[in-house]
Scaffold this active site. Sequence first.
Site, mmCIF file in Angstrom:
data_model
loop_
_atom_site.group_PDB
_atom_site.id
_atom_site.type_symbol
_atom_site.label_atom_id
_atom_site.label_comp_id
_atom_site.label_asym_id
_atom_site.label_seq_id
_atom_site.Cartn_x
_atom_site.Cartn_y
_atom_site.Cartn_z
ATOM 1 N N HIS A 115 23.601 51.035 10.649
ATOM 2 C CA HIS A 115 22.995 50.581 11.915
ATOM 3 C C HIS A 115 21.491 50.449 11.709
ATOM 4 O O HIS A 115 20.882 51.205 10.952
ATOM 5 C CB HIS A 115 23.307 51.576 13.047
ATOM 6 N N SER B 49 21.009 43.693 22.922
ATOM 7 C CA SER B 49 20.772 43.347 24.330
ATOM 8 C C SER B 49 21.937 42.614 24.981
ATOM 9 O O SER B 49 21.731 41.719 25.804
ATOM 10 C CB SER B 49 19.462 42.546 24.475
HETATM 11 P P1 13P Z 1 21.239 47.435 22.915
HETATM 12 O O1 13P Z 1 22.529 46.856 23.453
HETATM 13 O O2 13P Z 1 20.716 48.549 23.728
HETATM 14 O O3 13P Z 1 20.252 46.357 22.606
HETATM 15 O O4 13P Z 1 21.626 48.113 21.493
HETATM 16 C C1 13P Z 1 22.313 47.371 20.565
HETATM 17 C C2 13P Z 1 22.783 48.270 19.489
HETATM 18 O O5 13P Z 1 21.991 48.772 18.717
HETATM 19 C C3 13P Z 1 24.219 48.545 19.410
HETATM 20 O O6 13P Z 1 24.551 49.147 18.199
#
Ligand code: 13P
Length: 264
Positions: free
Chosen positions: A96, A213
């Site tokens: 990640h 997002s």
């Molecule tokens: P957001 O949906 O808060 O942008 O995070 C995305 C994410 O890192 C999922 O692994």
Amino acid sequence: MNHPIFAANWKMNHGPSAARAFMKTFLTQYPRHYDRTVIFFPPAASIETVDRELENRPDILVGAQNIHWEDQGAFTGEISGPIARDAGATVVLVGHSERRHVFGETNEDTARKCAAAERAGLRPMLCVGEKLDEREAGKTKKVVVRQLRAGFSKLAQIDSFNPLVAYEPVWAIGTGRNATPDDASSIHGVIRAELRAIVGDRARAIPVLYGGSVNAGNAPSLLAASDVDGVLVGGASLDTGSWISIVRTRMTAEIPAGELASDE
Ligand code: 13P
């Protein structure tokens, strides 16, 4: 498109009590679905709690957010593939962007972690994605292909392996700035082509999710984009109301064309 996948990455939120309360509310409002899969990635301490709530729900899986590359040993604070599996995880996020950019994880680390997942019987969801400066320098494809090749480079049984991939542009994570469906499609196409080079025709069956997002408003158009097989959601997965709206997203065939255009 493959059977769509809706994955919730809770990051460092929802300990066991909050996770239990979330799951109780969620499950009463989300009956068994046969046309989609939901995956929860809670913090390690909540994996078992989430798993316990999931009896008779093969349409919902639980995964770990990270594992160590060794199977056991003196690695204070870490969890291994076998420990995650024992707690109920069947999937694990590898690489990640927060692991890469906050904790300094390298492509070499992701390769070792994918191999550890394979040994433990966990499906890795390898996360790839470019930073803003890389995107602005026109290096997106190069970065993503390098991360993908490296991440899967140490697998013993590449032919029978069953991984997932998540494309998460770093500039879109937690910023409210998502990639457009066309941008996502274009990079997912690059990922699919690279997967084909690695595993041949089986590449078609490897789910490639988009993350960054995602919310209930943009999920329908992102999921309608070609080569987008699902979404990996951070912030908008933390609240039961917004997560339920996302997992109930209607698929393209169900959405009148005019309505889809207005979601973009
Ligand atoms: P957001 O949906 O808060 O942008 O995070 C995305 C994410 O890192 C999922 O692994």
